[in-house]
Design an enzyme around this catalytic site. Sequence first.
Site, short mmCIF file in Angstrom:
data_model
loop_
_atom_site.label_atom_id
_atom_site.label_comp_id
_atom_site.label_asym_id
_atom_site.label_seq_id
_atom_site.Cartn_x
_atom_site.Cartn_y
_atom_site.Cartn_z
N ARG A 111 0.87 -1.19 0.00
CA ARG A 111 0.00 0.00 0.00
C ARG A 111 0.90 1.23 0.00
NH1 ARG A 111 -5.06 2.00 3.62
NH2 ARG A 111 -6.04 0.56 2.18
N HIS A 138 -7.64 0.87 -6.24
CA HIS A 138 -7.80 0.12 -4.98
C HIS A 138 -8.50 -1.21 -5.31
CE1 HIS A 138 -7.88 -0.75 -0.86
NE2 HIS A 138 -8.74 0.13 -0.39
N GLN A 141 -10.33 -3.71 -2.81
CA GLN A 141 -11.60 -3.15 -2.30
C GLN A 141 -12.76 -3.50 -3.23
OE1 GLN A 141 -12.03 -0.95 0.62
NE2 GLN A 141 -14.16 -1.43 0.22
N ASP A 234 -16.88 8.09 -0.63
CA ASP A 234 -15.56 7.90 -0.01
C ASP A 234 -15.18 9.25 0.60
OD1 ASP A 234 -13.00 7.03 0.66
OD2 ASP A 234 -12.20 7.22 -1.37
N CYS A 275 -16.10 2.62 1.44
CA CYS A 275 -14.94 1.76 1.70
C CYS A 275 -14.43 1.92 3.12
CB CYS A 275 -13.85 2.05 0.68
SG CYS A 275 -13.38 3.79 0.60
N ARG A 320 -13.73 -7.56 3.04
CA ARG A 320 -12.34 -7.33 2.63
C ARG A 320 -11.51 -8.58 2.95
NH1 ARG A 320 -10.09 -2.56 2.32
NH2 ARG A 320 -8.70 -3.72 0.93
#
Length: 335
Positions: A111, A138, A141, A234, A275, A320
Amino acid sequence: MADPRKDFKGRSFLKEIDFTKDEFVTLIDFAAELKAAKKAGQPHRYCEGKNIALLFEKSSTRTRCAFTVASIDLGMHPEYLGAGDIQLGKKETTEDTAKVLGRMFDAIEFRGFSQDDVEALAKFSGVPVYNGLTDKWHPTQMLADFLTIKECLGKLDGATLTFMGDTRSNMAHSLLVAGLKVGLNVHLCGPKELHPAADIVELAEASAAEGGGKFLITDDVAEAVPGSDVIYTDVWVSMGEEDKFAERIALLTPYRVTKDVMDATGKPDAIFLHCLPAFHDTNTVYGRQIKEQFDIDCMEVTDEVFRSPAAHVFEEAENRMHTIKAVIAATLGEF
Ligand code: CP
Ligand code: NVA
């Protein structure tokens, strides 16, 4: 249909466009299988004795914990390496770091800021590399989001997802390109100043052709929201952009997800996804600072919507783990 136990062996998971619709759906269905196995207490240690490096240049709750728990459930050892722990680009090139890690670990999660870094890790390490978020995409996700949508709506094909807010963020890019690929109709709704760049729109066109859905990029809430099955948002300020709060609050306040927005879908069963983390109240350090400076109680979503039965954000967060487990098992597992 792709076989989750064969067709992904040794592959990296760097960005959505590297996978077909069929492969995406296969990983989502495999995650559902692994979720059921976990709930039933059935062991699934498909990666017994393997080691995974978890590289985090940016902070994380869900992605870090999902990779940790998923890899342990699969029989692996995860090693967390935070921003201050290794050289990565500071005193040693990403190429050299990749070559070292590839000799010790069976897989690497990364990440960070740059998509080029995660691609370089994959190129030079010789082991599967998983993108745990960059400024551009991402992808892990997406698997969790689509599993959650499938669980809630019973389908992906033909459902309409509207993303409201910063439409040139990693999340907006991924939802647009991956959502279209799996057969959703995707609407991005935000101010023109934050609309996605031409290269992303080009990828969206290719994904729409593959998945069969349609897309819309607009600054008009009244055009985007009616008929939506999923309303998604988000944070207005992504990691690394912390100097942009004032600018984003001014631009994005008309795109906050409120009860009026949920009602405007015209669908009583429309769901809300995020998310996470979310600014839905003032019970955080940032939340209190924003309240003091701008006199607002929330940013991208109201507390009312966040806590409503339409919100499935915590199932989404749990997913996730199941979906990341599917990616690790499919690419590394022995069955
Ligand atoms: N959604 C998500 O990636 O959460 P974290 O930043 O906590 O990993
Ligand atoms: N757009 C957000 C996503 C967090 C999961 C960020 O990059 O900070």
